[in-house]
Scaffold this motif. Structure first.
Motif, PDB file in Angstrom:
ATOM      1  N   ALA A  43      28.050  68.792  46.276  1.00  0.00           N
ATOM      2  CA  ALA A  43      27.978  68.018  47.518  1.00  0.00           C
ATOM      3  C   ALA A  43      28.841  68.663  48.600  1.00  0.00           C
ATOM      4  CB  ALA A  43      28.430  66.583  47.259  1.00  0.00           C
ATOM      5  N   LEU A  44      30.052  69.081  48.236  1.00  0.00           N
ATOM      6  CA  LEU A  44      30.932  69.742  49.204  1.00  0.00           C
ATOM      7  C   LEU A  44      30.301  71.034  49.700  1.00  0.00           C
ATOM      8  CD1 LEU A  44      33.589  70.245  50.710  1.00  0.00           C
ATOM      9  CD2 LEU A  44      34.541  71.136  48.574  1.00  0.00           C
ATOM     10  N   GLY A  45      29.786  71.844  48.774  1.00  0.00           N
ATOM     11  CA  GLY A  45      29.164  73.104  49.168  1.00  0.00           C
ATOM     12  C   GLY A  45      27.965  72.905  50.060  1.00  0.00           C
ATOM     13  N   MET A  46      27.162  71.877  49.782  1.00  0.00           N
ATOM     14  CA  MET A  46      26.003  71.603  50.633  1.00  0.00           C
ATOM     15  C   MET A  46      26.461  71.239  52.043  1.00  0.00           C
ATOM     16  SD  MET A  46      22.686  69.254  49.578  1.00  0.00           S
ATOM     17  CE  MET A  46      22.692  69.880  47.896  1.00  0.00           C
ATOM     18  N   GLY A  47      27.526  70.454  52.136  1.00  0.00           N
ATOM     19  CA  GLY A  47      28.059  70.116  53.446  1.00  0.00           C
ATOM     20  C   GLY A  47      28.565  71.334  54.193  1.00  0.00           C
ATOM     21  N   LEU A  48      29.211  72.260  53.494  1.00  0.00           N
ATOM     22  CA  LEU A  48      29.729  73.475  54.137  1.00  0.00           C
ATOM     23  C   LEU A  48      28.588  74.396  54.572  1.00  0.00           C
ATOM     24  CD1 LEU A  48      32.725  74.092  51.730  1.00  0.00           C
ATOM     25  CD2 LEU A  48      32.877  73.442  54.143  1.00  0.00           C
ATOM     26  N   VAL A  49      27.529  74.477  53.774  1.00  0.00           N
ATOM     27  CA  VAL A  49      26.358  75.261  54.179  1.00  0.00           C
ATOM     28  C   VAL A  49      25.747  74.668  55.443  1.00  0.00           C
ATOM     29  CG1 VAL A  49      23.994  75.881  53.529  1.00  0.00           C
ATOM     30  CG2 VAL A  49      25.846  76.164  51.884  1.00  0.00           C
ATOM     31  N   PHE A 225      26.205  62.077  49.704  1.00  0.00           N
ATOM     32  CA  PHE A 225      27.460  62.339  50.398  1.00  0.00           C
ATOM     33  C   PHE A 225      28.378  61.120  50.363  1.00  0.00           C
ATOM     34  CE2 PHE A 225      24.818  65.609  52.688  1.00  0.00           C
ATOM     35  CZ  PHE A 225      25.488  66.700  52.169  1.00  0.00           C
ATOM     36  N   LEU A 226      27.822  59.927  50.516  1.00  0.00           N
ATOM     37  CA  LEU A 226      28.647  58.725  50.509  1.00  0.00           C
ATOM     38  C   LEU A 226      29.174  58.424  49.109  1.00  0.00           C
ATOM     39  CD1 LEU A 226      26.815  56.313  52.981  1.00  0.00           C
ATOM     40  CD2 LEU A 226      28.715  57.863  53.402  1.00  0.00           C
ATOM     41  N   THR A 227      28.359  58.633  48.089  1.00  0.00           N
ATOM     42  CA  THR A 227      28.832  58.432  46.720  1.00  0.00           C
ATOM     43  C   THR A 227      29.908  59.451  46.373  1.00  0.00           C
ATOM     44  OG1 THR A 227      26.612  57.646  46.135  1.00  0.00           O
ATOM     45  CG2 THR A 227      28.104  58.148  44.333  1.00  0.00           C
ATOM     46  N   PRO A 239      48.619  62.702  42.596  1.00  0.00           N
ATOM     47  CA  PRO A 239      49.641  63.402  43.380  1.00  0.00           C
ATOM     48  C   PRO A 239      49.068  64.296  44.472  1.00  0.00           C
ATOM     49  CG  PRO A 239      50.217  63.423  41.061  1.00  0.00           C
ATOM     50  CD  PRO A 239      48.854  62.821  41.141  1.00  0.00           C
ATOM     51  N   ALA A 240      47.926  64.930  44.213  1.00  0.00           N
ATOM     52  CA  ALA A 240      47.294  65.798  45.215  1.00  0.00           C
ATOM     53  C   ALA A 240      46.266  65.019  46.023  1.00  0.00           C
ATOM     54  CB  ALA A 240      46.639  66.998  44.534  1.00  0.00           C
ATOM     55  N   GLY A 241      46.585  63.763  46.309  1.00  0.00           N
ATOM     56  CA  GLY A 241      45.607  62.877  46.917  1.00  0.00           C
ATOM     57  C   GLY A 241      45.210  63.229  48.322  1.00  0.00           C
ATOM     58  N   ARG A 242      46.082  63.954  49.057  1.00  0.00           N
ATOM     59  CA  ARG A 242      45.728  64.307  50.437  1.00  0.00           C
ATOM     60  C   ARG A 242      44.444  65.104  50.486  1.00  0.00           C
ATOM     61  NH1 ARG A 242      51.561  66.625  51.716  1.00  0.00           N
ATOM     62  NH2 ARG A 242      50.597  68.168  50.377  1.00  0.00           N
ATOM     63  N   ARG A 243      44.296  66.078  49.619  1.00  0.00           N
ATOM     64  CA  ARG A 243      43.089  66.926  49.630  1.00  0.00           C
ATOM     65  C   ARG A 243      41.855  66.092  49.313  1.00  0.00           C
ATOM     66  NH1 ARG A 243      43.394  70.925  45.539  1.00  0.00           N
ATOM     67  NH2 ARG A 243      41.558  71.840  46.509  1.00  0.00           N
ATOM     68  N   ALA A 244      42.005  65.111  48.423  1.00  0.00           N
ATOM     69  CA  ALA A 244      40.866  64.252  48.101  1.00  0.00           C
ATOM     70  C   ALA A 244      40.477  63.399  49.298  1.00  0.00           C
ATOM     71  CB  ALA A 244      41.201  63.373  46.896  1.00  0.00           C
ATOM     72  N   VAL A 245      41.468  62.913  50.055  1.00  0.00           N
ATOM     73  CA  VAL A 245      41.172  62.139  51.262  1.00  0.00           C
ATOM     74  C   VAL A 245      40.464  63.011  52.283  1.00  0.00           C
ATOM     75  CG1 VAL A 245      42.222  60.998  53.256  1.00  0.00           C
ATOM     76  CG2 VAL A 245      43.010  60.455  50.959  1.00  0.00           C
ATOM     77  N   TRP A 246      40.911  64.233  52.429  1.00  0.00           N
ATOM     78  CA  TRP A 246      40.263  65.138  53.385  1.00  0.00           C
ATOM     79  C   TRP A 246      38.838  65.456  52.952  1.00  0.00           C
ATOM     80  CZ3 TRP A 246      45.147  68.708  53.225  1.00  0.00           C
ATOM     81  CH2 TRP A 246      46.193  68.060  53.893  1.00  0.00           C
ATOM     82  N   LEU A 247      38.652  65.622  51.634  1.00  0.00           N
ATOM     83  CA  LEU A 247      37.300  65.848  51.117  1.00  0.00           C
ATOM     84  C   LEU A 247      36.407  64.650  51.422  1.00  0.00           C
ATOM     85  CD1 LEU A 247      35.143  67.283  49.385  1.00  0.00           C
ATOM     86  CD2 LEU A 247      36.219  66.266  47.364  1.00  0.00           C
ATOM     87  N   ALA A 248      36.926  63.434  51.179  1.00  0.00           N
ATOM     88  CA  ALA A 248      36.144  62.234  51.464  1.00  0.00           C
ATOM     89  C   ALA A 248      35.796  62.148  52.943  1.00  0.00           C
ATOM     90  CB  ALA A 248      36.925  60.994  51.028  1.00  0.00           C
ATOM     91  N   PHE A 250      35.485  64.628  55.066  1.00  0.00           N
ATOM     92  CA  PHE A 250      34.480  65.650  55.377  1.00  0.00           C
ATOM     93  C   PHE A 250      33.092  65.197  54.926  1.00  0.00           C
ATOM     94  CE2 PHE A 250      31.975  69.322  53.981  1.00  0.00           C
ATOM     95  CZ  PHE A 250      31.875  70.020  55.178  1.00  0.00           C
ATOM     96  N   LEU A 251      32.987  64.678  53.712  1.00  0.00           N
ATOM     97  CA  LEU A 251      31.695  64.226  53.199  1.00  0.00           C
ATOM     98  C   LEU A 251      31.149  63.067  54.032  1.00  0.00           C
ATOM     99  CD1 LEU A 251      32.589  64.372  49.403  1.00  0.00           C
ATOM    100  CD2 LEU A 251      30.977  65.876  50.587  1.00  0.00           C
ATOM    101  N   LEU A 252      32.027  62.177  54.452  1.00  0.00           N
ATOM    102  CA  LEU A 252      31.611  61.083  55.323  1.00  0.00           C
ATOM    103  C   LEU A 252      31.123  61.630  56.667  1.00  0.00           C
ATOM    104  CD1 LEU A 252      31.493  57.957  55.480  1.00  0.00           C
ATOM    105  CD2 LEU A 252      33.771  58.031  56.511  1.00  0.00           C
ATOM    106  N   GLY A 253      31.783  62.676  57.162  1.00  0.00           N
ATOM    107  CA  GLY A 253      31.357  63.297  58.417  1.00  0.00           C
ATOM    108  C   GLY A 253      30.000  63.969  58.302  1.00  0.00           C
TER     109      GLY A 253
END
Length: 571
Positions: A43-49, A225-227, A239-248, A250-253
């Motif tokens: 899903a992330l890769g599809m968004g970046l493409v 993307f929403l799921t 602990p590395a939750g910031r990156r997960a929030v940023w990923l969420a 981006f996917l929402l965007g």
């Protein structure tokens, strides 16, 4: 053999695309301990493409070389990571059988030529214009020229490569990735027996979304993307939750850049961020909490800001045409706006019956104790409430179906487990047997319907299109004998096969109702003054236009294809 070769060739192209997306996603999301990591990476890769294609199209560089370069980079990234990939274990026994039976018919549905209404009306025509021009232009002769079209950029890339079946496969792949993600979510969060609930949740999603696998739409992509964003938010308490929030974010965007309705989730996302910040405390900060909020906002804006900024600058309405009543209309008017709302009301319907058990999720203590399931119910309830208060148009609720499927399956399994052991086993065995029979019957019927529509040669494709597309013979004739300017009436569901441009739609400056109620002389004068030289009418949908006694004094009948007629304007 030609048909089998065609099927294998189409899926080989899809596999290359998915592998490239996975490779790009793996570079930016290398976390290796999450059960959901592989579908999240896709899903992330599809968004970046999509972001890469958007940048190329804005610059006017959307062409074969650039598309192949993007996919090639993804394949190189995948090659560097493939040896480290942990292959998922298949579910044993009856869950695997149910998953196979539910998936099998969806594998054949996308292989037919494009036939779905909205795909032919505007999704593929917009993508075709970008593919032909290499530029992300606005084409006002098509419906919804100002919509956000993130996911349609993937369709444009497929059309650049000369393949209009691949857009349907790409859209279908988002349904399969959503099913994979849903299965892993259920295995991670649902109480025992998680395997049974995971299989049931995935089957429920595949069955309730089955009508969308044959279309080049965006709704299953938005669901994916929403799921995926929901899944990332569940990871954000680590602990590395910031990156997960940023990923969420981006996917929402990416989803908000594909469909306006996603913007309704922003208040809920903001509330979730506030809650996560409270849970994480000072450790969640980078330098200060405002830095983190700023990065989150940038991650959301990156994939979708272009569409809204373009609309605001060129029309004054970032949500054109939805904001027209407040910000002023551009191509639409108030009548179009009200007509659209009425059309949604006319097609209002309730969700699939298999999703209704999700309502009981908060009533079961075993489910209420799981934080991820509480979050899933809150998100699904919010999405359903917004849908209920806005449109009640069934397809607009599809992005909530994965979470509703998860909750529905969990409720059904937990209720069954409340029964005495012997009764539970007997009833479970009977239900599995019924599901196998039902899925087998639905699958056989779906495959029998899809297989004759798969066209492996140009001749076979022409035969299918002549049978399935209204006015196809006339569109083919007009491509060989072009007119200076062409107006069509009630044939918007076949515009992908029409000469470009072909004017006429329910909405906008060339709306049907401004033409079809005119007398023959006034219609001729209006069309002539606007430069039109020919008129195509679906006489079954607009029967009174050509039945006027004086009609043939002003229009010359050139060709008839069933209920579709071509007329040339007389001098």
């Amino acid at each position: 053999m030609a048909l089998i070769g065609f099927v294998l060739g189409q899926y080989a192209q899809l596999l290359v695309f998915i592998t490239a997306c996975w490779g790009i996603g793996t570079l930016l999301w290398p976390a290796s301990d999450l059960p959901t990591r592989q579908p999240l990476r896709i899903a992330l890769g599809m968004g970046l493409v999509i972001c890469a294609l958007q940048g190329l199209a804005i610059a006017g560089l959307l062409n074969t070389a650039s598309v192949l370069l993007v996919i090639g980079c993804g394949l190189v990234a995948a090659a560097l990571q493939i040896r480290q990939m942990a292959w998922p274990r298949l579910a044993p026994g009856w869950p695997l059988l149910l998953l196979l039976l539910a998936t099998l018919p969806t594998l054949f549905a996308p292989l037919r030529p494009p036939l779905a209404w909205d795909a032919l009306m505007y999704h593929l025509p917009h993508a075709r214009e970008w593919a032909l021009t290499g530029h992300l232009g606005v084409h006002e002769w098509l419906r919804y020229p100002w919509f956000p079209y993130n996911f349609d950029l993937l369709f444009a890339a497929a059309l650049v490569l000369g393949n209009d079946v691949l857009p349907q496969l790409i859209h279908a792949s988002t349904g399969w990735v959503t099913g994979w993600l849903l299965y892993r979510l259920a295995m991670q969060y649902l109480p025992a027996p998680a395997g049974a609930a995971a299989a049931l949740a995935t089957v429920t999603w595949l069955v309730t979304s089955r009508s969308h696998y044959s279309a080049a739409y965006v709704d299953m992509a938005v669901a994916m993307f929403l799921t995926a964003a929901f899944t990332a938010m569940q990871v954000s308490i680590r602990p590395a939750g910031r990156r997960a929030v940023w990923l969420a974010a981006f996917l929402l965007g990416v989803a908000a850049g594909s469909k306006y309705q996603v913007l309704g989730l922003l208040p809920l996302f903001g509330a979730a961020l506030l809650w996560r910040h409270r849970m994480q405390g000072p450790g969640w900060r980078i330098r200060s909490e405002w830095d983190t909020w700023l990065v989150t906002a940038l991650c959301f804006a990156l994939p979708c800001l272009y569409w809204y900024a373009r609309n605001a600058l060129l029309t004054g309405d970032p949500f054109n045409p939805l904001g027209g009543r407040l910000l002023g209309f551009t191509d639409w008017n108030l009548g179009d706006y009200l007509w659209q709302l009425q059309d949604l009301r006319n097609h209002a319907a309730w969700p699939h019956w298999a999703l209704w058990p999700a309502l009981a999720a908060p009533l079961l203590p075993s489910l209420r104790r799981v934080p991820a399931l509480r979050a899933a119910w809150l998100v699904a309830a919010y999405m359903a409430l917004v849908w209920l208060l806005s449109s009640r148009y069934p397809r607009y609720l599809l992005p909530a179906y994965p979470l509703l499927s998860l909750l529905s399956a969990a409720v059904c399994i937990q209720l069954l487990r409340q029964l005495p052991a012997k009764l539970y086993r007997a009833l479970a065995t009977m239900l599995v047997g019924l599901l196998v029979l039902a899925l087998g019957f639905m699958g056989a019927r779906s495959i029998a319907k899809s297989w004759p529509l798969i066209a492996s040669t140009p001749g076979a494709r022409d035969t299918v299109l002549q049978q399935q597309v209204a006015g196809y013979q006339i569109w083919r004739y007009l491509k060989e004998h072009p007119e200076a300017k062409l107006y069509q009436m009630n044939l918007e569901d076949s515009l992908y096969y029409a000469p470009r441009p072909t004017w006429g739609d329910v909405f906008g400056p060339w709306r049907y109702r401004d033409y079809q109620h005119l007398g023959a002389q006034l219609l001729h004068h209006k069309l002539k003054s606007e430069g039109f030289t020919a008129l195509v009418i679906h006489t079954g949908r607009a029967p009174t236009v050509a039945q006027q006694s004086a009609f043939l004094q002003y229009f010359e009948l050139m060709l008839v294809d069933d209920e579709v007629s071509l007329y040339r304007l007389r001098p």
